[in-house]
Design a protein around this motif. Structure first.
Motif, PDB file in Angstrom:
ATOM      1  N   HIS A 148       0.863  -1.187   0.000  1.00 24.08           N
ATOM      2  CA  HIS A 148       0.000   0.000   0.000  1.00 24.08           C
ATOM      3  C   HIS A 148       0.899   1.238   0.000  1.00 24.08           C
ATOM      4  O   HIS A 148       0.985   1.978   0.960  1.00 24.08           O
ATOM      5  CB  HIS A 148      -0.993   0.007   1.172  1.00 24.08           C
ATOM      6  N   GLU A 149       1.572   1.425  -1.126  1.00 22.92           N
ATOM      7  CA  GLU A 149       2.544   2.514  -1.268  1.00 22.92           C
ATOM      8  C   GLU A 149       2.001   3.685  -2.084  1.00 22.92           C
ATOM      9  O   GLU A 149       2.653   4.715  -2.185  1.00 22.92           O
ATOM     10  CB  GLU A 149       3.827   1.969  -1.912  1.00 22.92           C
ATOM     11  N   HIS A 150       0.835   3.513  -2.689  1.00 25.62           N
ATOM     12  CA  HIS A 150       0.151   4.539  -3.487  1.00 25.62           C
ATOM     13  C   HIS A 150       0.870   4.799  -4.815  1.00 25.62           C
ATOM     14  O   HIS A 150       2.095   4.830  -4.883  1.00 25.62           O
ATOM     15  CB  HIS A 150      -0.030   5.837  -2.709  1.00 25.62           C
ATOM     16  N   CYS A 151       0.071   4.960  -5.845  1.00 24.29           N
ATOM     17  CA  CYS A 151       0.603   4.998  -7.214  1.00 24.29           C
ATOM     18  C   CYS A 151      -0.095   6.088  -8.018  1.00 24.29           C
ATOM     19  O   CYS A 151      -1.323   6.223  -7.967  1.00 24.29           O
ATOM     20  CB  CYS A 151       0.383   3.622  -7.865  1.00 24.29           C
ATOM     21  N   LEU A 152       0.692   6.850  -8.761  1.00 23.42           N
ATOM     22  CA  LEU A 152       0.167   7.850  -9.694  1.00 23.42           C
ATOM     23  C   LEU A 152       0.450   7.367 -11.109  1.00 23.42           C
ATOM     24  O   LEU A 152       1.596   7.048 -11.446  1.00 23.42           O
ATOM     25  CB  LEU A 152       0.835   9.204  -9.469  1.00 23.42           C
ATOM     26  N   ILE A 153      -0.596   7.309 -11.929  1.00 26.98           N
ATOM     27  CA  ILE A 153      -0.454   6.883 -13.322  1.00 26.98           C
ATOM     28  C   ILE A 153      -0.850   8.046 -14.226  1.00 26.98           C
ATOM     29  O   ILE A 153      -1.969   8.553 -14.140  1.00 26.98           O
ATOM     30  CB  ILE A 153      -1.338   5.656 -13.622  1.00 26.98           C
ATOM     31  N   ILE A 154       0.072   8.462 -15.076  1.00 26.78           N
ATOM     32  CA  ILE A 154      -0.187   9.546 -16.024  1.00 26.78           C
ATOM     33  C   ILE A 154      -0.464   8.919 -17.383  1.00 26.78           C
ATOM     34  O   ILE A 154       0.424   8.328 -17.997  1.00 26.78           O
ATOM     35  CB  ILE A 154       1.014  10.509 -16.106  1.00 26.78           C
ATOM     36  N   GLN A 155      -1.709   9.020 -17.828  1.00 24.67           N
ATOM     37  CA  GLN A 155      -2.128   8.414 -19.095  1.00 24.67           C
ATOM     38  C   GLN A 155      -3.147   9.347 -19.751  1.00 24.67           C
ATOM     39  O   GLN A 155      -4.297   9.430 -19.321  1.00 24.67           O
ATOM     40  CB  GLN A 155      -2.725   7.029 -18.846  1.00 24.67           C
ATOM     41  N   VAL A 239     -11.835   7.982  -0.106  1.00 25.24           N
ATOM     42  CA  VAL A 239     -11.243   6.944   0.744  1.00 25.24           C
ATOM     43  C   VAL A 239     -12.228   6.523   1.834  1.00 25.24           C
ATOM     44  O   VAL A 239     -12.468   5.328   2.048  1.00 25.24           O
ATOM     45  CB  VAL A 239      -9.920   7.440   1.363  1.00 25.24           C
ATOM     46  N   LYS A 240     -12.823   7.498   2.519  1.00 21.23           N
ATOM     47  CA  LYS A 240     -13.764   7.188   3.607  1.00 21.23           C
ATOM     48  C   LYS A 240     -14.929   6.337   3.119  1.00 21.23           C
ATOM     49  O   LYS A 240     -15.366   5.406   3.802  1.00 21.23           O
ATOM     50  CB  LYS A 240     -14.307   8.489   4.209  1.00 21.23           C
ATOM     51  N   ALA A 241     -15.426   6.645   1.933  1.00 20.57           N
ATOM     52  CA  ALA A 241     -16.606   5.950   1.414  1.00 20.57           C
ATOM     53  C   ALA A 241     -16.339   4.485   1.099  1.00 20.57           C
ATOM     54  O   ALA A 241     -17.287   3.699   0.949  1.00 20.57           O
ATOM     55  CB  ALA A 241     -17.113   6.662   0.160  1.00 20.57           C
ATOM     56  N   HIS A 242     -15.064   4.102   1.016  1.00 18.88           N
ATOM     57  CA  HIS A 242     -14.760   2.737   0.576  1.00 18.88           C
ATOM     58  C   HIS A 242     -13.998   1.906   1.603  1.00 18.88           C
ATOM     59  O   HIS A 242     -13.626   0.764   1.311  1.00 18.88           O
ATOM     60  CB  HIS A 242     -13.976   2.796  -0.742  1.00 18.88           C
ATOM     61  N   ILE A 243     -13.781   2.450   2.781  1.00 19.80           N
ATOM     62  CA  ILE A 243     -13.031   1.700   3.794  1.00 19.80           C
ATOM     63  C   ILE A 243     -13.735   0.389   4.138  1.00 19.80           C
ATOM     64  O   ILE A 243     -13.117  -0.686   4.153  1.00 19.80           O
ATOM     65  CB  ILE A 243     -12.819   2.552   5.062  1.00 19.80           C
ATOM     66  N   GLU A 244     -15.023   0.454   4.401  1.00 15.67           N
ATOM     67  CA  GLU A 244     -15.748  -0.750   4.814  1.00 15.67           C
ATOM     68  C   GLU A 244     -15.747  -1.807   3.717  1.00 15.67           C
ATOM     69  O   GLU A 244     -15.527  -2.998   3.979  1.00 15.67           O
ATOM     70  CB  GLU A 244     -17.186  -0.391   5.190  1.00 15.67           C
ATOM     71  N   GLY A 253      -4.625  -7.610   0.351  1.00 17.86           N
ATOM     72  CA  GLY A 253      -4.481  -6.379  -0.415  1.00 17.86           C
ATOM     73  C   GLY A 253      -5.792  -5.645  -0.637  1.00 17.86           C
ATOM     74  O   GLY A 253      -6.847  -6.267  -0.778  1.00 17.86           O
ATOM     75  N   ARG A 254      -5.697  -4.304  -0.664  1.00 23.11           N
ATOM     76  CA  ARG A 254      -6.867  -3.450  -0.877  1.00 23.11           C
ATOM     77  C   ARG A 254      -6.454  -2.299  -1.778  1.00 23.11           C
ATOM     78  O   ARG A 254      -5.491  -1.588  -1.472  1.00 23.11           O
ATOM     79  CB  ARG A 254      -7.362  -2.888   0.460  1.00 23.11           C
ATOM     80  N   ALA A 255      -7.164  -2.123  -2.871  1.00 22.72           N
ATOM     81  CA  ALA A 255      -6.810  -1.051  -3.806  1.00 22.72           C
ATOM     82  C   ALA A 255      -8.028  -0.205  -4.139  1.00 22.72           C
ATOM     83  O   ALA A 255      -9.092  -0.735  -4.466  1.00 22.72           O
ATOM     84  CB  ALA A 255      -6.211  -1.624  -5.086  1.00 22.72           C
ATOM     85  N   LEU A 256      -7.847   1.100  -4.055  1.00 22.71           N
ATOM     86  CA  LEU A 256      -8.854   2.056  -4.509  1.00 22.71           C
ATOM     87  C   LEU A 256      -8.262   2.758  -5.724  1.00 22.71           C
ATOM     88  O   LEU A 256      -7.297   3.521  -5.607  1.00 22.71           O
ATOM     89  CB  LEU A 256      -9.177   3.064  -3.409  1.00 22.71           C
ATOM     90  N   ALA A 277      -5.813   6.192   4.331  1.00 25.76           N
ATOM     91  CA  ALA A 277      -5.593   4.975   3.544  1.00 25.76           C
ATOM     92  C   ALA A 277      -4.498   4.120   4.172  1.00 25.76           C
ATOM     93  O   ALA A 277      -4.630   2.888   4.268  1.00 25.76           O
ATOM     94  CB  ALA A 277      -5.230   5.347   2.108  1.00 25.76           C
ATOM     95  N   ASP A 278      -3.423   4.763   4.620  1.00 23.11           N
ATOM     96  CA  ASP A 278      -2.338   4.025   5.269  1.00 23.11           C
ATOM     97  C   ASP A 278      -2.826   3.308   6.526  1.00 23.11           C
ATOM     98  O   ASP A 278      -2.451   2.156   6.790  1.00 23.11           O
ATOM     99  CB  ASP A 278      -1.194   4.975   5.634  1.00 23.11           C
ATOM    100  N   GLU A 279      -3.654   3.990   7.303  1.00 22.04           N
ATOM    101  CA  GLU A 279      -4.175   3.393   8.538  1.00 22.04           C
ATOM    102  C   GLU A 279      -4.962   2.120   8.257  1.00 22.04           C
ATOM    103  O   GLU A 279      -5.018   1.214   9.090  1.00 22.04           O
ATOM    104  CB  GLU A 279      -5.082   4.395   9.260  1.00 22.04           C
ATOM    105  N   ASN A 280      -5.558   2.059   7.077  1.00 23.81           N
ATOM    106  CA  ASN A 280      -6.390   0.914   6.723  1.00 23.81           C
ATOM    107  C   ASN A 280      -5.742   0.017   5.662  1.00 23.81           C
ATOM    108  O   ASN A 280      -6.413  -0.827   5.068  1.00 23.81           O
ATOM    109  CB  ASN A 280      -7.750   1.405   6.225  1.00 23.81           C
ATOM    110  N   SER A 281      -4.440   0.220   5.446  1.00 24.04           N
ATOM    111  CA  SER A 281      -3.668  -0.595   4.485  1.00 24.04           C
ATOM    112  C   SER A 281      -4.307  -0.605   3.100  1.00 24.04           C
ATOM    113  O   SER A 281      -4.362  -1.644   2.432  1.00 24.04           O
ATOM    114  CB  SER A 281      -3.514  -2.031   5.010  1.00 24.04           C
ATOM    115  N   ILE A 282      -4.780   0.560   2.678  1.00 24.15           N
ATOM    116  CA  ILE A 282      -5.393   0.694   1.354  1.00 24.15           C
ATOM    117  C   ILE A 282      -4.376   1.309   0.399  1.00 24.15           C
ATOM    118  O   ILE A 282      -3.792   2.357   0.688  1.00 24.15           O
ATOM    119  CB  ILE A 282      -6.657   1.569   1.418  1.00 24.15           C
TER     120      ILE A 282
END
Length: 374
Positions: A148-155, A239-244, A253-256, A277-282
């Protein structure tokens, strides 16, 4: 794909090789004097040099036969003393760089090893992939398996951005993970609805009922494409809307994945969102059409698939990789060519196939679109 090897060589030895000089070295490794970067073709064969299979054919060979071609390439470079194109770099190191390895010993180890599978849940195999190529497999940097390191994709291409994510959802096992893809395209789940039975789709507003409705839509499946209105969103509210949803049955693994939604780039909100997101390993993946300095600063992994050539400089650390990737990235010869960059990996060039639609898929998608228009 010779341009891939030219890009790798200039990346490894930026002081020794310009793009033109690297093209000469790549051509000589294959036994030729010239490489046309526009057409990606070799010309003017050098008498007395070894025949080397084209790069695409070489990749299909078993490790032993690959090694033979690697040795031929090194020999071709060493035999060209009258027209030395090595720029002071040992021929073994040139070949290793062309093939994406740090040195020739690593290349030899690869040639003697078993193939790697990036579409797996096996940690040892994924570590092997990372060790060989220097970066995570897509099942990790896109779908968040074990990271859960977070990723930026430029496309900049909307179609290719969607297809890239959708392909990874269909190619990879999702056991014990949860993935939510957010899009404001009402047709954002069409391709997956044909190609994948394991991905659910939902359309609705991000309101008080969203969580319950989206949870009902995903059910026992592992992935959800959620299509929301084309508004401006705070990253924290997404992020809040998808934690649950994301934290249920997802120990691996959890990816948003936020696919080109318009974001409010309030920096304090970005910080709060990623901390949550980090707190919830997202693992948060943000896909943007244009480079964004604030998102770049806050994400650990960056992929550049392309960009507007009229872009203005905005952040030196990001801009240098955009400039660095410029000759290589884009959709070329049926492949999406990209630059992967992280602090750990440094810049790495790669390419992936765009899976074409077969006639059956095209027919189904067309019928769906026609039905929606009625």
């Amino acid at each position: 794909m010779f341009d891939t090897q030219v890009a790798r060589l200039t990346a490894k030895y930026p002081s020794e090789f310009t793009r033109e000089q690297a093209a000469l070295a790549v051509a000589r490794a294959y036994g030729y004097r010239k490489l046309d970067m526009q057409s990606d073709t070799l010309s003017d064969p050098v008498s007395g040099l070894q025949f080397v299979k084209p790069y695409g054919e070489m990749l299909k060979l078993d490790p032993v036969h690959k090694l033979l071609d690697f040795m031929r390439m090194a020999l071709n470079l060493s035999l060209s003393s009258n027209e030395d194109v090595r720029r002071g770099v040992p021929e073994r190191n040139i070949v290793a760089a062309m093939m994406g390895f740090s040195n020739f010993d690593a290349l030899l180890q690869y040639a003697r090893s078993e193939p790697v599978d990036p579409n797996t849940t096996d940690r040892a195999m994924l570590a092997k992939f990372q060790n060989r190529y220097g970066y995570y497999a897509p099942i990790q940097y896109v779908l968040g398996r074990y990271i859960h390191e977070h990723c930026l994709i430029i496309q900049p291409d909307a179609f290719n951005a969607q297809r890239f994510v959708d392909q990874e959802l269909t190619l990879n096992p999702l056991d014990n993970t949860k993935v939510v893809v957010l899009r404001d395209d009402p047709h954002g789940a069409d391709w997956l609805s044909v190609m994948s039975k394991s991905t659910a789709a939902y359309t609705g507003k991000l309101d008080d009922t969203y969580g319950a409705n989206a949870s009902k839509a995903i059910g026992k499946r592992d992935a959800l494409v959620s299509m929301v209105p084309a508004n401006t969103y705070l990253l924290s509210e997404l992020v809040k809307a998808h934690i649950e949803i994301l934290c249920k049955d997802s120990q691996d693994g959890r990816a948003l994945i936020i696919d080109s939604l318009k974001l409010d780039l309030d920096t304090s909100d970005l910080d709060a969102a990623l901390a949550l997101a980090d707190e919830n390993s997202i693992h948060v993946v943000v896909i943007v059409r244009e480079p964004n300095a604030e998102l770049w600063k806050r994400t650990g992994i960056h992929l550049i698939f392309g960009f507007d050539r009229d872009i203005h400089e905005s952040y030196l650390e990001m801009d240098k990789y955009i400039g660095y990737s410029s000759p290589y990235v884009g959709f070329k010869r049926g492949k999406m060519q990209y630059l992967y960059q992280s602090e750990k990996s440094g810049p790495r060039f790669g390419a992936m196939d765009l899976i074409p639609d077969d006639p059956k898929t095209k027919s189904l998608l067309q019928r769906m679109k026609e039905a929606l228009r009625v």
